[in-house]
Structures are given as structure tokens and as C-alpha cells.
Write an enzyme that holds these catalytic residues in place. Structure first.
Site, short mmCIF file in Angstrom:
data_model
loop_
_atom_site.label_atom_id
_atom_site.label_comp_id
_atom_site.label_asym_id
_atom_site.label_seq_id
_atom_site.Cartn_x
_atom_site.Cartn_y
_atom_site.Cartn_z
N CYS A 2 1.08 -1.24 0.13
CA CYS A 2 -0.18 0.01 0.10
C CYS A 2 0.79 1.37 -0.10
CB CYS A 2 -0.97 -0.23 1.14
SG CYS A 2 -2.16 -1.38 1.29
N HIS B 254 -2.62 7.05 2.44
CA HIS B 254 -3.30 5.79 2.12
C HIS B 254 -4.52 5.71 2.59
CE1 HIS B 254 -4.16 1.66 1.36
NE2 HIS B 254 -3.58 1.29 2.35
N ASN C 57 -10.03 -0.08 0.90
CA ASN C 57 -8.63 -0.07 0.67
C ASN C 57 -8.46 -0.74 -0.45
OD1 ASN C 57 -5.81 -0.58 1.00
ND2 ASN C 57 -5.96 -1.44 3.03
N1 COA Z 1 -18.03 -7.83 11.89
C1 COA Z 1 -18.58 -7.92 13.04
N2 COA Z 1 -17.60 -8.18 14.15
C2 COA Z 1 -16.47 -8.58 13.93
C3 COA Z 1 -15.94 -8.83 12.56
C4 COA Z 1 -16.83 -8.69 11.41
N3 COA Z 1 -16.48 -8.56 10.29
N4 COA Z 1 -14.62 -9.16 12.76
C5 COA Z 1 -14.37 -9.31 14.11
N5 COA Z 1 -15.38 -9.10 14.91
C6 COA Z 1 -15.56 -9.13 16.22
C7 COA Z 1 -14.55 -9.77 16.95
O1 COA Z 1 -15.17 -11.28 17.07
C8 COA Z 1 -14.57 -9.20 18.32
O2 COA Z 1 -15.69 -9.59 18.93
P1 COA Z 1 -15.49 -9.86 20.62
O3 COA Z 1 -15.03 -8.48 21.15
O4 COA Z 1 -16.82 -10.16 21.00
O5 COA Z 1 -14.31 -10.93 20.88
C9 COA Z 1 -14.70 -7.83 17.77
O6 COA Z 1 -15.28 -7.74 16.69
C10 COA Z 1 -13.52 -6.80 17.97
O7 COA Z 1 -12.37 -7.48 17.00
P2 COA Z 1 -10.92 -6.89 16.69
O8 COA Z 1 -10.28 -8.00 15.78
O9 COA Z 1 -10.38 -6.33 18.00
O10 COA Z 1 -11.44 -5.65 15.81
P3 COA Z 1 -10.90 -4.21 15.47
O11 COA Z 1 -11.46 -3.31 16.46
O12 COA Z 1 -9.53 -4.39 15.74
O13 COA Z 1 -11.41 -4.16 14.16
C11 COA Z 1 -10.18 -3.92 11.83
C12 COA Z 1 -10.90 -4.92 13.28
C13 COA Z 1 -9.62 -4.81 10.80
C14 COA Z 1 -11.38 -3.09 11.36
C15 COA Z 1 -9.17 -3.07 12.57
O14 COA Z 1 -8.20 -3.89 13.33
C16 COA Z 1 -8.30 -2.29 11.69
O15 COA Z 1 -8.78 -1.31 11.03
N6 COA Z 1 -7.11 -2.66 11.37
C17 COA Z 1 -6.03 -2.05 10.32
C18 COA Z 1 -6.44 -2.89 9.11
C19 COA Z 1 -5.83 -2.07 7.84
O16 COA Z 1 -6.19 -1.08 7.81
N7 COA Z 1 -5.14 -2.99 7.03
C20 COA Z 1 -4.41 -2.49 5.91
C21 COA Z 1 -3.28 -1.82 6.07
S1 COA Z 1 -2.67 -1.48 4.52
#
Ligand code: COA
Length: 334
Positions: free
Chosen positions: A130, A255, A285
Site C-alpha cells: 500500500c 493511503h 482499501n
Molecule cells: N463483523 C463484526 N464483528 C467482527 C468482525 C466483523 N467482520 N470481525 C471481527 N469482529 C468482532 C470480533 O469477533 C471481536 O468480538 P469480541 O469483542 O466479541 O471478541 C470484535 O469484533 C473486535 O475484534 P477486533 O479484531 O479486535 O476488531 P478491531 O476493532 O481491531 O477491528 C479492524 C478490526 C480490521 C477493522 C481493525 O483492526 C483495523 O482497521 N486494522 C487495520 C487494518 C488495515 O487497515 N489494514 C490495511 C493496512 S494497509
């Protein structure tokens, strides 16, 4: 060769998107999630897809027959950028195709794109995930400094082909698109006022997709934490090297990974939301394509005037990062 000319400028830009819109409500048919959860966590409401469960294969014998999907999107964006500039591929010295989703292992996706555009000057792919477009822009300015006259920088991705559509931890993030800019030699000073690139290869496991594997795997929270820190550090270095401050930046083009990451970076840099470019809501993204998409949307909306300073900043799998302070000059008078 542009003898004696050391300045460079972005003189044309264009984008291309696949037709198929995939909304969060479509994603909800694949696994347990909700529109509200995705919007709150990422700011994404929809993305475009050229492949995956919502796309039906194009009929054989279509006009672009034989060409891979990343190449098709790249060609559409690049040919629009050339057309807007009143140029043809024959006048391009180098095509830099920034992509992390190349169509084939061999050759580089830039080769069929160069063929479609009649570019004979030179072509290569840049895969810095990215951060790819920031690497491409800095490379283009370097080639111009070395005597090239016109470099076409394209960010193009078909992430839909490497997404694990049943992985609820990240499948909702990605989209497909292409964005192209033409960088030309111009009299005067360079538009690249300050830049920074970097990599930390010990972080490969945070985000990867293997050949023949099930698709993208990511440790979301860890990526989030590191992306904010790394991008703020990189952008601060570019600002310092350009000898300007955040208040001098007319437009911040990060980005487009996730609206929460983008606003955390902007806030830490001290750049207000109204000076940050965002298309994340509609595109998701799109990796290397995301910065040129956001730049083109802002430029087309009249948010840039000649002389404005633009700060680009990207980060991605690898982890890679790159940033640049660029003086905006406006479109080429064709
Ligand atoms: N829908 C609903 N709930 C979901 C889910 C989905 N698609 N995916 C995970 N969850 C739940 C999990 O099971 C967890 O539940 P719990 O609290 O009951 O255990 C809860 O949501 C939180 O999960 P978590 O993995 O901690 O989510 P998060 O707040 O970190 O959000 C992302 C996930 C991916 C949105 C976040 O980590 C993020 O934006 N990361 C950066 C990713 C990125 O930009 N990557 C590209 C880089 S170039």
C-alpha cells in the site's frame, strides 16, 4: 531526454473503477457482520470488485480479451490520463505500475499495459504494497532528475482476487481500482520538496498472502497501531526535509486504509480533517491505487490550486512506508 531541465510536475491524472459495487450489505451475506460494525470500524460503506463472489465472469471474446484484470484497470486509468494531457504512449519514457496484485508471476503487469498504450520507453512493476504509489512518485521524480521527460505512474489493484472472502477479520476492507498520474519534466524547480521511504521486513507476518494460499491474512490491531506510528514518523521526516510545517500543507493525501487510521495520522500530524483527502467510504482499501484515487477526487473537486503543497503518505504490508511533500502545479495545457 529533457536536457538541462530539472523540474518535475504532475500534469495529468485519471482513475478507473470496475463496474461491480459491493456494499456492506452484500458482505453481510458472506459472514456474520453488519453495516454498522464495518462503518464504525473503517468508514467503508462500499467497494468495487472485478472478481470474487459478486462478479460474474465476463463473456469470452470481450474487447479487452486476454488481458488480466489489474492490467485492464491500469490501462483504462493511464489512457485517460494521457488523453487528458493530449499525449500518446509513444511520448512516455517510463511506465511505473505500482501493484501488489499483478496478473501473472511473469511477466510484470506493466508489459501488457505498455503494449496497450503503445509505450516503448520502458516499463516495470513496483510492489511496495500500500506504500507503492508513494514509492512510484518518488521514483518518477528521480528519473525526471536523471533526464527522463515523461513518467506515467499508475497504482492498480485487483485485491478481490487475493481476498479470502470468507475471512470476517479483513474481507470487508479491500476494493479494486486504478489511478494514474503523469509526471513531466518542466523548467524550474522540482515539485518533490521532501520525501522518506522505509521498510521493516521483520513485520512480514502482520499482513501477507501466499501463492496458492487462501488469500490475505492480517493482524488488524497490530497493523493499525504500527501504521499510525510509522506513517506519522515518515510524514514528519518529509515535512522536515521540505522545511515546511503541517500548517503549510493544503491537502493531506494518506493511503486510504481505514478512516480511523487516516484521522489518527492527520490528528497526530496536526492537519485538520477538512484538509485531508478521503474516498475510503466508496472505494475501501485499494492499496497502491488509493492515493491517486483520493488525489484525483480532490483535484477534480477543485480542492487544489497551483502552488499548493500536498503531503502524500502511505504504509502497507512488509511493512513498507513512504511519504512525500509535493508542490501542486495543475493540469498540463494540452
Ligand atoms: N463483523 C463484526 N464483528 C467482527 C468482525 C466483523 N467482520 N470481525 C471481527 N469482529 C468482532 C470480533 O469477533 C471481536 O468480538 P469480541 O469483542 O466479541 O471478541 C470484535 O469484533 C473486535 O475484534 P477486533 O479484531 O479486535 O476488531 P478491531 O476493532 O481491531 O477491528 C479492524 C478490526 C480490521 C477493522 C481493525 O483492526 C483495523 O482497521 N486494522 C487495520 C487494518 C488495515 O487497515 N489494514 C490495511 C493496512 S494497509
Amino acid at each position: 531526454m529533457a536536457n538541462g531541465i530539472t523540474g518535475c510536475a504532475i500534469t495529468s491524472w485519471a482513475t478507473a473503477l470496475p463496474e461491480q459495487i459491493v456494499t456492506n450489505f452484500d458482505i453481510m451475506t458472506l459472514f456474520d457482520t453488519s453495516d454498522q460494525w464495518i462503518v464504525e470500524r473503517t468508514g467503508i460503506r462500499q467497494r468495487r470488485a472485478a472478481d470474487g463472489p459478486f462478479v460474474h465472469p465476463a463473456p469470452s471474446g470481450s474487447p479487452e480479451g486476454g488481458m488480466g484484470t489489474t492490467a485492464k484497470l491500469a490501462t483504462r486509468a493511464a489512457s485517460s490520463a494521457l488523453e487528458k494531457a493530449g499525449l500518446t504512449g509513444r511520448e512516455v519514457d517510463l511506465l511505473l505500475l505500482c501493484t501488489t496484485s499483478s496478473d501473472q508471476l511473469v511477466p510484470a503487469t506493466s508489459s501488457p499495459v505498455a503494449h496497450a498504450l503503445s509505450i516503448r520507453g520502458g516499463a516495470m512493476d513496483i510492489n511496495a504494497a500500500c506504500a507503492g504509489f508513494t514509492y512510484g512518485l518518488i521514483t518518477a521524480a528521480s528519473f525526471i532528475g536523471a533526464g527522463a521527460e515523461r513518467v506515467l505512474v499508475v497504482g492498480a489493484e485487483t485485491l478481490s482476487r487475493i481476498t479470502n472472502w470468507h475471512d470476517r477479520t479483513n474481507a470487508f476492507l479491500f476494493g479494486d481500482a486504478a489511478g494514474a498520474v503523469l509526471v513531466e519534466a518542466v523548467p524550474g524547480d522540482t515539485s518533490l520538496l521532501g520525501w522518506d521511504i522505509g521498510v521493516d521486513g521483520s513485520l512480514v507476518e502482520l499482513c501477507y498472502a501466499d501463492h496458492g494460499g487462501t488469500g490475505m491474512a492480517m493482524r488488524g490491531q497490530e497493523v493499525f497501531r504500527r501504521a499510525v506510528r510509522i506513517t506519522v514518523e515518515s510524514a514528519s521526516k518529509s515535512l522536515e526535509r521540505a522545511k515546511v510545517g503541517p500548517s503549510d500543507i493544503a491537502l493531506f493525501v494518506p493511503h486510504q486504509a481505514n478512516s480511523r487510521i487516516m484521522s489518527a495520522i492527520a490528528e497526530r500530524l496536526g492537519i485538520p480533517g477538512e484538509r485531508t483527502a478521503s474516498v475510503i467510504e466508496e472505494t475501501g482499501n485499494t492499496s497502491s491505487a488509493s492515493i491517486p484515487l483520493a488525489l484525483a477526487a480532490a483535484a477534480d473537486a477543485g480542492r487544489l490550486t497551483p502552488g499548493d503543497l500536498v503531503l502524500f503518505a502511505g504504509f502497507g504490508a512488509g511493512m513498507t512506508w513512504g511519504s512525500a511533500v509535493w508542490r501542486w502545479t495543475g493540469a498540463r495545457a494540452s
